[in-house]
Design a protein around this motif. Structure first.
Motif, PDB file in Angstrom:
ATOM      1  N   ARG A  14       0.849  -1.195   0.000  1.00 18.85           N
ATOM      2  CA  ARG A  14       0.000   0.000   0.000  1.00 18.85           C
ATOM      3  C   ARG A  14       0.883   1.244   0.000  1.00 18.85           C
ATOM      4  NH1 ARG A  14      -4.112   0.229   3.899  1.00 18.85           N
ATOM      5  NH2 ARG A  14      -4.077  -2.048   4.032  1.00 18.85           N
ATOM      6  N   LYS A  15       0.316   2.345  -0.478  1.00 16.48           N
ATOM      7  CA  LYS A  15       1.043   3.608  -0.532  1.00 16.48           C
ATOM      8  C   LYS A  15       0.625   4.480   0.637  1.00 16.48           C
ATOM      9  CE  LYS A  15       2.535   7.041  -3.940  1.00 16.48           C
ATOM     10  NZ  LYS A  15       2.406   7.479  -5.357  1.00 16.48           N
ATOM     11  N   THR A  16       1.601   5.060   1.336  1.00 10.91           N
ATOM     12  CA  THR A  16       1.330   5.947   2.458  1.00 10.91           C
ATOM     13  C   THR A  16       2.123   7.232   2.274  1.00 10.91           C
ATOM     14  OG1 THR A  16       3.173   5.213   3.856  1.00 10.91           O
ATOM     15  CG2 THR A  16       1.137   3.882   3.918  1.00 10.91           C
ATOM     16  N   ASN A  17       1.942   8.160   3.201  1.00 10.68           N
ATOM     17  CA  ASN A  17       2.697   9.414   3.148  1.00 10.68           C
ATOM     18  C   ASN A  17       4.195   9.186   3.308  1.00 10.68           C
ATOM     19  OD1 ASN A  17       0.393  10.971   2.824  1.00 10.68           O
ATOM     20  ND2 ASN A  17       0.109  11.285   5.018  1.00 10.68           N
ATOM     21  N   ALA A  18       4.565   8.046   3.882  1.00  6.80           N
ATOM     22  CA  ALA A  18       5.979   7.755   4.117  1.00  6.80           C
ATOM     23  C   ALA A  18       6.624   6.952   2.995  1.00  6.80           C
ATOM     24  CB  ALA A  18       6.141   7.006   5.439  1.00  6.80           C
ATOM     25  N   SER A  19       5.858   6.562   1.990  1.00  7.83           N
ATOM     26  CA  SER A  19       6.390   5.713   0.923  1.00  7.83           C
ATOM     27  C   SER A  19       7.390   6.460   0.040  1.00  7.83           C
ATOM     28  CB  SER A  19       5.247   5.192   0.040  1.00  7.83           C
ATOM     29  OG  SER A  19       4.328   4.428   0.784  1.00  7.83           O
ATOM     30  N   PRO A  20       8.412   5.756  -0.454  1.00  5.90           N
ATOM     31  CA  PRO A  20       9.362   6.384  -1.388  1.00  5.90           C
ATOM     32  C   PRO A  20       8.650   6.871  -2.647  1.00  5.90           C
ATOM     33  CG  PRO A  20      10.194   4.269  -0.613  1.00  5.90           C
ATOM     34  CD  PRO A  20       8.776   4.349  -0.176  1.00  5.90           C
ATOM     35  N   THR A  21       9.226   7.860  -3.289  1.00  5.97           N
ATOM     36  CA  THR A  21       8.583   8.458  -4.468  1.00  5.97           C
ATOM     37  C   THR A  21       9.429   8.311  -5.729  1.00  5.97           C
ATOM     38  OG1 THR A  21       9.556  10.609  -3.889  1.00  5.97           O
ATOM     39  CG2 THR A  21       7.336  10.153  -3.075  1.00  5.97           C
ATOM     40  N   VAL A  52      14.402  -7.753  -6.043  1.00  7.30           N
ATOM     41  CA  VAL A  52      13.140  -7.082  -5.709  1.00  7.30           C
ATOM     42  C   VAL A  52      12.881  -7.317  -4.226  1.00  7.30           C
ATOM     43  CG1 VAL A  52      10.640  -7.003  -6.057  1.00  7.30           C
ATOM     44  CG2 VAL A  52      12.164  -7.363  -8.020  1.00  7.30           C
ATOM     45  N   HIS A  53      12.668  -6.239  -3.487  1.00 13.36           N
ATOM     46  CA  HIS A  53      12.342  -6.335  -2.064  1.00 13.36           C
ATOM     47  C   HIS A  53      10.893  -5.894  -1.846  1.00 13.36           C
ATOM     48  CE1 HIS A  53      16.780  -5.990  -0.541  1.00 13.36           C
ATOM     49  NE2 HIS A  53      16.586  -6.989  -1.382  1.00 13.36           N
ATOM     50  N   ILE A  54      10.085  -6.761  -1.261  1.00 17.13           N
ATOM     51  CA  ILE A  54       8.711  -6.411  -0.915  1.00 17.13           C
ATOM     52  C   ILE A  54       8.685  -6.067   0.562  1.00 17.13           C
ATOM     53  CG2 ILE A  54       6.326  -7.222  -0.792  1.00 17.13           C
ATOM     54  CD1 ILE A  54       6.944  -9.058  -3.154  1.00 17.13           C
ATOM     55  N   SER A  55       8.394  -4.811   0.875  1.00 21.87           N
ATOM     56  CA  SER A  55       8.420  -4.316   2.246  1.00 21.87           C
ATOM     57  C   SER A  55       6.996  -4.217   2.790  1.00 21.87           C
ATOM     58  CB  SER A  55       9.094  -2.939   2.297  1.00 21.87           C
ATOM     59  OG  SER A  55       9.113  -2.438   3.616  1.00 21.87           O
ATOM     60  N   VAL A  56       6.740  -4.930   3.893  1.00 23.98           N
ATOM     61  CA  VAL A  56       5.387  -5.011   4.457  1.00 23.98           C
ATOM     62  C   VAL A  56       5.383  -4.387   5.851  1.00 23.98           C
ATOM     63  CG1 VAL A  56       3.416  -6.515   4.863  1.00 23.98           C
ATOM     64  CG2 VAL A  56       5.208  -7.220   3.252  1.00 23.98           C
ATOM     65  N   THR A  57       4.634  -3.320   6.010  1.00 23.28           N
ATOM     66  CA  THR A  57       4.573  -2.638   7.298  1.00 23.28           C
ATOM     67  C   THR A  57       3.499  -3.229   8.202  1.00 23.28           C
ATOM     68  OG1 THR A  57       5.344  -0.559   6.304  1.00 23.28           O
ATOM     69  CG2 THR A  57       4.211  -0.403   8.424  1.00 23.28           C
ATOM     70  N   PHE A  58       2.327  -3.542   7.642  1.00 22.89           N
ATOM     71  CA  PHE A  58       1.186  -3.959   8.449  1.00 22.89           C
ATOM     72  C   PHE A  58       0.886  -5.450   8.261  1.00 22.89           C
ATOM     73  CE2 PHE A  58       0.467   0.463   6.987  1.00 22.89           C
ATOM     74  CZ  PHE A  58       0.641   1.102   8.210  1.00 22.89           C
ATOM     75  N   THR A  59       0.584  -6.138   9.353  1.00 27.89           N
ATOM     76  CA  THR A  59       0.300  -7.572   9.280  1.00 27.89           C
ATOM     77  C   THR A  59      -0.913  -7.863   8.419  1.00 27.89           C
ATOM     78  OG1 THR A  59      -0.934  -7.399  11.367  1.00 27.89           O
ATOM     79  CG2 THR A  59       1.372  -8.095  11.502  1.00 27.89           C
ATOM     80  N   GLY A 107      15.881   6.741   2.109  1.00 28.57           N
ATOM     81  CA  GLY A 107      15.292   6.678   0.779  1.00 28.57           C
ATOM     82  C   GLY A 107      15.007   5.288   0.262  1.00 28.57           C
ATOM     83  N   MET A 108      15.444   4.239   0.965  1.00 33.94           N
ATOM     84  CA  MET A 108      15.256   2.885   0.465  1.00 33.94           C
ATOM     85  C   MET A 108      13.811   2.414   0.650  1.00 33.94           C
ATOM     86  SD  MET A 108      16.354   0.150  -1.007  1.00 33.94           S
ATOM     87  CE  MET A 108      18.148   0.160  -1.017  1.00 33.94           C
ATOM     88  N   TYR A 109      13.327   2.419   1.877  1.00 32.93           N
ATOM     89  CA  TYR A 109      11.968   1.955   2.145  1.00 32.93           C
ATOM     90  C   TYR A 109      11.058   3.085   2.656  1.00 32.93           C
ATOM     91  CZ  TYR A 109      14.476  -2.445   1.888  1.00 32.93           C
ATOM     92  OH  TYR A 109      15.269  -3.474   1.469  1.00 32.93           O
ATOM     93  N   LEU A 110      11.625   4.274   2.808  1.00 33.94           N
ATOM     94  CA  LEU A 110      10.873   5.453   3.229  1.00 33.94           C
ATOM     95  C   LEU A 110      11.255   6.620   2.330  1.00 33.94           C
ATOM     96  CD1 LEU A 110      11.409   5.121   7.076  1.00 33.94           C
ATOM     97  CD2 LEU A 110       9.225   4.827   5.901  1.00 33.94           C
ATOM     98  N   ARG A 111      10.346   7.558   2.175  1.00 37.73           N
ATOM     99  CA  ARG A 111      10.630   8.704   1.317  1.00 37.73           C
ATOM    100  C   ARG A 111      11.710   9.575   1.947  1.00 37.73           C
ATOM    101  NH1 ARG A 111       5.344  11.849   0.376  1.00 37.73           N
ATOM    102  NH2 ARG A 111       6.739  13.061  -0.958  1.00 37.73           N
ATOM    103  N   ASP A 112      12.344  10.399   1.122  1.00 37.45           N
ATOM    104  CA  ASP A 112      13.409  11.286   1.588  1.00 37.45           C
ATOM    105  C   ASP A 112      12.895  12.183   2.715  1.00 37.45           C
ATOM    106  OD1 ASP A 112      15.165  10.246  -0.236  1.00 37.45           O
ATOM    107  OD2 ASP A 112      14.800  11.796  -1.743  1.00 37.45           O
ATOM    108  N   GLY A 113      13.721  12.350   3.722  1.00 37.28           N
ATOM    109  CA  GLY A 113      13.368  13.191   4.863  1.00 37.28           C
ATOM    110  C   GLY A 113      12.886  12.402   6.068  1.00 37.28           C
ATOM    111  N   TYR A 114      12.397  11.187   5.822  1.00 36.76           N
ATOM    112  CA  TYR A 114      11.939  10.326   6.909  1.00 36.76           C
ATOM    113  C   TYR A 114      13.116   9.475   7.382  1.00 36.76           C
ATOM    114  CZ  TYR A 114       7.029  11.393   5.858  1.00 36.76           C
ATOM    115  OH  TYR A 114       5.828  12.016   5.682  1.00 36.76           O
ATOM    116  N   VAL A 115      13.436   9.529   8.671  1.00 29.85           N
ATOM    117  CA  VAL A 115      14.630   8.847   9.146  1.00 29.85           C
ATOM    118  C   VAL A 115      14.404   8.123  10.478  1.00 29.85           C
ATOM    119  CG1 VAL A 115      16.258  10.395   7.987  1.00 29.85           C
ATOM    120  CG2 VAL A 115      15.472  10.946  10.288  1.00 29.85           C
ATOM    121  N   PHE A 116      15.155   7.048  10.644  1.00 26.07           N
ATOM    122  CA  PHE A 116      15.328   6.391  11.938  1.00 26.07           C
ATOM    123  C   PHE A 116      16.747   6.675  12.391  1.00 26.07           C
ATOM    124  CE2 PHE A 116      11.736   3.787  10.573  1.00 26.07           C
ATOM    125  CZ  PHE A 116      11.059   3.559  11.773  1.00 26.07           C
ATOM    126  N   THR A 117      16.910   7.167  13.609  1.00 27.28           N
ATOM    127  CA  THR A 117      18.250   7.348  14.166  1.00 27.28           C
ATOM    128  C   THR A 117      18.532   6.287  15.230  1.00 27.28           C
ATOM    129  OG1 THR A 117      17.788   8.799  16.070  1.00 27.28           O
ATOM    130  CG2 THR A 117      17.870   9.823  13.872  1.00 27.28           C
TER     131      THR A 117
END
Length: 283
Positions: free
Chosen positions: A8-15, A40-47, A84-94
């Motif tokens: 699914r596409k969310t506000n955090a998805s890469p563009t 190909v990597h399929i990234s699943v956030t929600f169960t 930028g890999m699994y989240l759009r630019d600007g979204y970060v985990f530190t």
């Protein structure tokens, strides 16, 4: 080169052009071949997206390259972070992980009470599960990074009320964030939430700016509309704009009446108006 696919596409998805959200089209296949895709990597956030992820897994086999499936839905939460890999630019985990063991949260299953600090990448939307649980040196370094950004900071991952210290509140104020979020999940969160509001106001945050916001969990077993609305008012009294977070089980099911309640308490225009009216009546 890796193509990423999301159920699914969310506000955090890469563009970027190698992020996909459905079965491959002829154009997609051509773009992947031209880009030299090797995985190909399929990234699943929600169960509740696992069945959809399985469909995508078989569909993307057409490229003839290895297809892997992972992500938070598989408790894949403690690894490294690549911007930028699994989240759009600007979204970060530190950092990864959390010291808490909340019954409704999947993070403890893989964090086991541990927080892993990561190299700090540039970004402005902090998604860490518990950034206040990191070391002082790490937190200060994250704040210095945020001061360099063109976008005002947003702490979407949330700030743990019981951990906030006054020096951290003061440092947050120096950053001038656009929004910072905390959470009111259980009854035990109320007193720390009230104290958090006091510390943020002491640091210079003004409730009328709507910068201080709070996720309020609702709709879980034994919850009631009356109790949930009471928590919304308690949140406003603590100087936070409430944002209703509707509890979902692993299948993603929700109750229609609770969805209606959530709509009333999650839209910024509506909750902002309620918050302003609440404080106007108190003056």
């Amino acid at each position: 080169m890796i193509a990423r696919v999301f159920p699914r596409k969310t506000n955090a998805s890469p563009t970027d052009g190698l992020a996909f959200f459905r079965e491959p089209t002829i154009e997609n296949i051509s773009d992947c071949i031209e880009a030299g895709i090797t995985e190909v990597h399929i990234s699943v956030t929600f169960t509740w997206d696992l069945d959809r992820a399985e469909e995508l897994y078989y569909a993307w086999q057409i490229l003839g390259v290895p297809v892997e499936v992972g992500g938070p839905a598989f408790d894949d939460r403690m690894g490294d972070f690549k911007p930028g890999m699994y989240l759009r630019d600007g979204y970060v985990f530190t950092s990864r992980g959390c010291t808490k063991d909340c019954w409704f949260c999947s993070v403890p299953r893989c964090a086991h009470g541990v927080i892993r600090e990561l190299p700090i990448a540039d970004g402005w939307n902090i998604l860490d599960d518990n950034i206040l649980g990191t070391s002082e040196a790490h937190f200060r370094a994250v704040c210095e990074m945020l001061k360099r950004q063109e976008h005002p900071a947003i702490f979407t991952g949330g700030l743990e009320p019981s951990l906030l210290q006054q020096w951290q509140a003061n440092l947050l104020r120096e950053i001038k964030p656009k929004r910072l979020y905390t959470a009111y999940d259980t009854k035990d969160d109320l007193e720390p939430l009230i104290e958090m509001g006091k510390k943020l106001r002491t640091a210079g945050f003004v409730p009328s700016s709507h910068t201080m916001r709070c996720y309020v969990l609702c709709g879980y077993e034994e919850d009631s509309f009356e109790d949930a609305e009471k928590r919304m008012h308690q949140t406003m009294q603590a100087c936070f704009v409430p944002y209703a977070m509707l509890f979902r089980n692993e299948e993603g099911r929700t109750d229609a009446q609770w969805r209606s309640f959530q709509r009333e308490w999650c839209r910024p225009i509506i909750t902002g108006k309620k918050f302003n009216e609440f404080w106007y009546e108190r003056k």
